[in-house]
Design an enzyme around this catalytic site. Structure first.
Site, PDB file in Angstrom:
ATOM      1  CG  ASP B 167      44.369  53.131  45.658  1.00  0.00           C
ATOM      2  OD1 ASP B 167      44.155  51.533  45.584  1.00  0.00           O
ATOM      3  OD2 ASP B 167      43.390  53.846  45.702  1.00  0.00           O
ATOM      4  NE  ARG B 212      38.850  39.645  36.192  1.00  0.00           N
ATOM      5  CZ  ARG B 212      37.356  39.750  37.900  1.00  0.00           C
ATOM      6  NH1 ARG B 212      36.816  38.931  38.250  1.00  0.00           N
ATOM      7  NH2 ARG B 212      37.171  40.934  38.588  1.00  0.00           N
TER       8      ARG B 212
END
Lengths: 248, 248
Positions: B167, B212
């Protein structure tokens, strides 16, 4: 190479006795109580069950803890107490240290090693959580209060800390079904961020068990269940310790 | 409620200035250097760049660090130095504290908050890592040495700690393309476990950017690249800070 030899030693030792009786997979919550049952406590140093309430737990954490803990033991009509539908799962910061022969094994492997979600000593600073399992409903519930050392986006819990809790809760759940297990896949959808300091519910449900494969689903919601923060699926494989060590 | 008010205050303040100039998403590695460029250092307390070598780094970690760091600056034929293909990304244990107006904002939000992967003070005990980016190749590389506090399966790195690093690395990568971003999905396949104490390479590659949405792929391999430990895909959404706070 040294690590390889240590692991070979570990393999031999565990093959003799410990593995068959303990759960070596993470998390070790359910390993330890079983291994200790038949052994005199004098052989082992005092251990702390980190799933019990401490002074850092907020009111929401305590409320939910009491809700589930109250269902672990119920009173019959005759006034006697008997086991309820839920069971609280103890949790420690080391695994092998408290398993059969573990004090020795821990020294062989890494005496300083600590379980990732339980290494932060300061109460309330890191992962505060307690797990309950319900065998009939094939589910596990975790109450999780996120401390200030778990920050990602300012003021919010790091996505990796959420993934860690999902892996831990679904891993405990899978290890109640087969042992040892290891994570094969985590697929996590982050729906809305979690504020640092807040308390959330993490619920794991068993989807299927096919051969060595255990599929679970997981949801992270606000403590009242009204808001979905994260949802995930997890796949675990039951393995032999030999299989694990073969890969080194 | 108190947290809500604090976040509203945070929202107002950030809307004024800081947000437009800094990257509020995790991880904050790339936020800080930009925010600091035009500001006198006397305004800020001393900060430590935690991506620089320390005494806990093993030989493999140092070898790889020197390999990539040596490509951050190259010498021309005329003997002059110029920027190379790679860039080392500094890393800190707090974000807002070092951003514009951050010392104030940090106090408003949580003075004790620390970035999850950088909160362990003991060198070598937790996440030791350094990130390098390569704009031309659209990739990020992270050299990661896993400390003894990251244990899952005995002697091995916890799946959650691996997810945390994935992450973090893909998040840095996405934040080099758009800011701020937040993790929307992580899909992680664990192929072979990672020994505690070992050094691995984590490589993030940009797949697509559509509106996005930023899609990246990530691989965790042994330090020589010969063994695949973990592979993952990650989806990030670029958001406005207002969007984030709307969800509270």
């Amino acid at each position: 190479m040294a690590m390889c030899l240590l692991l070979k030693a570990f393999h031999r030792l565990t093959a003799l006795s410990a593995v068959r009786r303990t759960r070596l997979c993470h998390p070790p919550a359910c390993v330890l109580s079983r291994a200790m049952v038949a052994l005199p406590s004098v052989l082992f140093p005092k251990r702390s069950d980190l799933s019990l309430p401490n002074s850092s737990w907020g009111s929401e954490m305590m409320r939910l803890y009491e809700h589930y803990n109250g269902q672990c033991e119920v009173e019959t009509q005759g006034g006697q107490k008997q086991r309820g539908l839920w069971r609280r799962l103890p949790s420690y910061n080391r695994s092998l240290k408290y398993a059969t022969g573990g004090a020795y094994l821990s020294k062989i492997i890494q005496s300083k090693a600590r379980f990732f979600t339980r290494h932060i000593r300061d109460p309330g600073a890191g992962f505060e959580y307690v797990l309950f399992s319900n065998k009939e409903e094939k589910k596990c519930v975790c109450i999780f209060q996120a401390g200030h050392l778990l920050e990602g986006f300012p003021g919010h819990v790091h996505g990796g800390a959420i993934a860690t809790m999902i892996d831990t809760v679904t891993g405990v759940h899978a290890s109640l079904i087969a042992v040892p297990v290891m994570t094969a896949n985590l697929n996590i959808n982050y729906r809305s961020p979690i504020l640092l300091g807040s308390t959330v519910l993490i619920e794991s449900s068993l989807d299927t068990k096919e051969g060595r494969k255990i599929h679970t689903s997981c949801k992270v919601t606000s403590s009242d269940g009204s808001k979905l923060h994260t949802e995930a699926t997890a796949l675990f494989l039951s393995i032999s310790v030999g299989h694990l060590l073969k890969g080194q």
